[in-house]
Design a protein around this motif. Sequence first.
Motif, PDB file in Angstrom:
ATOM      1  N   ASP A 188      58.064  65.331  63.386  1.00  0.00           N
ATOM      2  CA  ASP A 188      58.670  64.004  63.514  1.00  0.00           C
ATOM      3  C   ASP A 188      58.901  63.555  64.952  1.00  0.00           C
ATOM      4  N   ILE A 189      59.159  64.506  65.842  1.00  0.00           N
ATOM      5  CA  ILE A 189      59.435  64.146  67.240  1.00  0.00           C
ATOM      6  C   ILE A 189      58.773  65.160  68.168  1.00  0.00           C
ATOM      7  N   ASN A 190      58.581  64.744  69.410  1.00  0.00           N
ATOM      8  CA  ASN A 190      58.132  65.652  70.453  1.00  0.00           C
ATOM      9  C   ASN A 190      59.395  66.303  71.010  1.00  0.00           C
ATOM     10  N   LYS A 191      59.673  67.523  70.579  1.00  0.00           N
ATOM     11  CA  LYS A 191      60.936  68.177  70.946  1.00  0.00           C
ATOM     12  C   LYS A 191      61.015  68.474  72.444  1.00  0.00           C
ATOM     13  N   ALA A 192      59.916  68.876  73.053  1.00  0.00           N
ATOM     14  CA  ALA A 192      59.944  69.164  74.486  1.00  0.00           C
ATOM     15  C   ALA A 192      60.327  67.910  75.268  1.00  0.00           C
ATOM     16  N   GLU A 193      59.742  66.793  74.896  1.00  0.00           N
ATOM     17  CA  GLU A 193      60.061  65.523  75.558  1.00  0.00           C
ATOM     18  C   GLU A 193      61.506  65.118  75.293  1.00  0.00           C
ATOM     19  N   ALA A 194      61.951  65.242  74.047  1.00  0.00           N
ATOM     20  CA  ALA A 194      63.323  64.873  73.688  1.00  0.00           C
ATOM     21  C   ALA A 194      64.356  65.710  74.446  1.00  0.00           C
ATOM     22  N   CYS A 195      63.998  66.938  74.769  1.00  0.00           N
ATOM     23  CA  CYS A 195      64.914  67.831  75.488  1.00  0.00           C
ATOM     24  C   CYS A 195      64.759  67.737  77.000  1.00  0.00           C
ATOM     25  N   GLY A 196      63.763  67.015  77.458  1.00  0.00           N
ATOM     26  CA  GLY A 196      63.518  66.913  78.894  1.00  0.00           C
ATOM     27  C   GLY A 196      62.896  68.164  79.486  1.00  0.00           C
ATOM     28  N   PHE A 197      62.219  68.954  78.667  1.00  0.00           N
ATOM     29  CA  PHE A 197      61.601  70.186  79.148  1.00  0.00           C
ATOM     30  C   PHE A 197      60.270  69.890  79.829  1.00  0.00           C
ATOM     31  N   THR A 198      60.032  70.555  80.938  1.00  0.00           N
ATOM     32  CA  THR A 198      58.745  70.541  81.609  1.00  0.00           C
ATOM     33  C   THR A 198      57.958  71.713  81.052  1.00  0.00           C
ATOM     34  N   THR A 199      56.823  71.412  80.446  1.00  0.00           N
ATOM     35  CA  THR A 199      56.047  72.432  79.750  1.00  0.00           C
ATOM     36  C   THR A 199      54.768  72.741  80.506  1.00  0.00           C
ATOM     37  N   ARG A 200      54.480  74.022  80.632  1.00  0.00           N
ATOM     38  CA  ARG A 200      53.175  74.465  81.105  1.00  0.00           C
ATOM     39  C   ARG A 200      52.715  75.568  80.166  1.00  0.00           C
ATOM     40  N   PHE A 201      51.529  76.039  80.362  1.00  0.00           N
ATOM     41  CA  PHE A 201      50.975  77.042  79.452  1.00  0.00           C
ATOM     42  C   PHE A 201      50.491  78.239  80.255  1.00  0.00           C
ATOM     43  N   ILE A 202      50.982  79.387  79.876  1.00  0.00           N
ATOM     44  CA  ILE A 202      50.594  80.641  80.509  1.00  0.00           C
ATOM     45  C   ILE A 202      50.139  81.564  79.388  1.00  0.00           C
ATOM     46  N   GLU A 203      48.981  82.164  79.564  1.00  0.00           N
ATOM     47  CA  GLU A 203      48.401  83.016  78.515  1.00  0.00           C
ATOM     48  C   GLU A 203      48.276  82.243  77.195  1.00  0.00           C
ATOM     49  N   HIS A 204      48.036  80.946  77.295  1.00  0.00           N
ATOM     50  CA  HIS A 204      47.835  80.058  76.143  1.00  0.00           C
ATOM     51  C   HIS A 204      49.104  79.871  75.306  1.00  0.00           C
ATOM     52  N   ALA A 205      50.261  80.096  75.893  1.00  0.00           N
ATOM     53  CA  ALA A 205      51.544  79.920  75.197  1.00  0.00           C
ATOM     54  C   ALA A 205      52.415  78.957  75.993  1.00  0.00           C
ATOM     55  N   PRO A 206      53.255  78.168  75.307  1.00  0.00           N
ATOM     56  CA  PRO A 206      54.116  77.223  76.021  1.00  0.00           C
ATOM     57  C   PRO A 206      55.219  77.938  76.803  1.00  0.00           C
ATOM     58  N   VAL A 207      55.404  77.473  78.025  1.00  0.00           N
ATOM     59  CA  VAL A 207      56.450  77.980  78.910  1.00  0.00           C
ATOM     60  C   VAL A 207      57.214  76.768  79.425  1.00  0.00           C
ATOM     61  N   PHE A 208      58.529  76.853  79.391  1.00  0.00           N
ATOM     62  CA  PHE A 208      59.381  75.738  79.801  1.00  0.00           C
ATOM     63  C   PHE A 208      60.032  76.086  81.131  1.00  0.00           C
ATOM     64  N   ASP A 209      59.848  75.220  82.125  1.00  0.00           N
ATOM     65  CA  ASP A 209      60.367  75.486  83.467  1.00  0.00           C
ATOM     66  C   ASP A 209      61.883  75.670  83.472  1.00  0.00           C
ATOM     67  N   GLN A 210      62.585  75.078  82.531  1.00  0.00           N
ATOM     68  CA  GLN A 210      64.037  75.160  82.481  1.00  0.00           C
ATOM     69  C   GLN A 210      64.553  76.498  81.940  1.00  0.00           C
ATOM     70  N   ALA A 211      63.688  77.298  81.342  1.00  0.00           N
ATOM     71  CA  ALA A 211      64.119  78.568  80.752  1.00  0.00           C
ATOM     72  C   ALA A 211      64.510  79.565  81.837  1.00  0.00           C
ATOM     73  N   ALA A 212      65.554  80.337  81.562  1.00  0.00           N
ATOM     74  CA  ALA A 212      65.981  81.391  82.479  1.00  0.00           C
ATOM     75  C   ALA A 212      65.064  82.610  82.365  1.00  0.00           C
ATOM     76  N   CYS A 213      64.520  82.820  81.176  1.00  0.00           N
ATOM     77  CA  CYS A 213      63.641  83.965  80.918  1.00  0.00           C
ATOM     78  C   CYS A 213      62.661  83.581  79.821  1.00  0.00           C
ATOM     79  N   THR A 214      61.398  83.893  80.025  1.00  0.00           N
ATOM     80  CA  THR A 214      60.378  83.654  79.006  1.00  0.00           C
ATOM     81  C   THR A 214      59.579  84.937  78.808  1.00  0.00           C
ATOM     82  N   ILE A 215      59.441  85.305  77.550  1.00  0.00           N
ATOM     83  CA  ILE A 215      58.662  86.484  77.182  1.00  0.00           C
ATOM     84  C   ILE A 215      57.410  85.985  76.463  1.00  0.00           C
ATOM     85  N   ILE A 216      56.259  86.340  76.977  1.00  0.00           N
ATOM     86  CA  ILE A 216      54.992  85.922  76.385  1.00  0.00           C
ATOM     87  C   ILE A 216      54.393  87.126  75.662  1.00  0.00           C
ATOM     88  N   CYS A 217      53.982  86.889  74.432  1.00  0.00           N
ATOM     89  CA  CYS A 217      53.499  87.972  73.578  1.00  0.00           C
ATOM     90  C   CYS A 217      52.120  87.653  73.005  1.00  0.00           C
TER      91      CYS A 217
END
Length: 165
Positions: free
Chosen positions: A93-122
Amino acid sequence: MKEINASEISKNVIQMIKKDWMLVGAGEDKFNMMTASWGMMGHLWNKDVMNVYVRPQRYTYEFMENNDTFSCSFFDESYRDALKLCGSKSGRDINKAEACGFTTRFIEHAPVFDQAACTIICRKIAVYDIDPSQFTDSSVDKNNYPLKDYHRVYTGEIIKVLVKD
């Protein structure tokens, strides 16, 4: 962000998942994420792994099914309202990343949000469904699955851990 080894995560993992919550995300050209407070991290099959649990009716389910990698992103308390939105609204129904103001990039083909304190890619290495016949405590089924909508479990090998500098 800087990369660290999974064994260098300094926060209590139970606290991170249970109290702080995480965004589980998958997809690249098109992606979705959902807030989760159930998960596990540890060592299995000679690999550092993360288990995440996704119910089949969640929009994120199809992205988990159709992609080989996923991310688990953890945020500081100032993002609690954004995590609430991501847990209560559907990406259908909505673009959640946009609604939250998250800056999204993709690492290892997975979404990563610049605002996150820690991201684990699996990288997905196993997928299986919760089987209620395996519960030895019947209250687990009764208290957590009134709709009989059992989670699918995704086990991912941790291939990258990113933390804010």
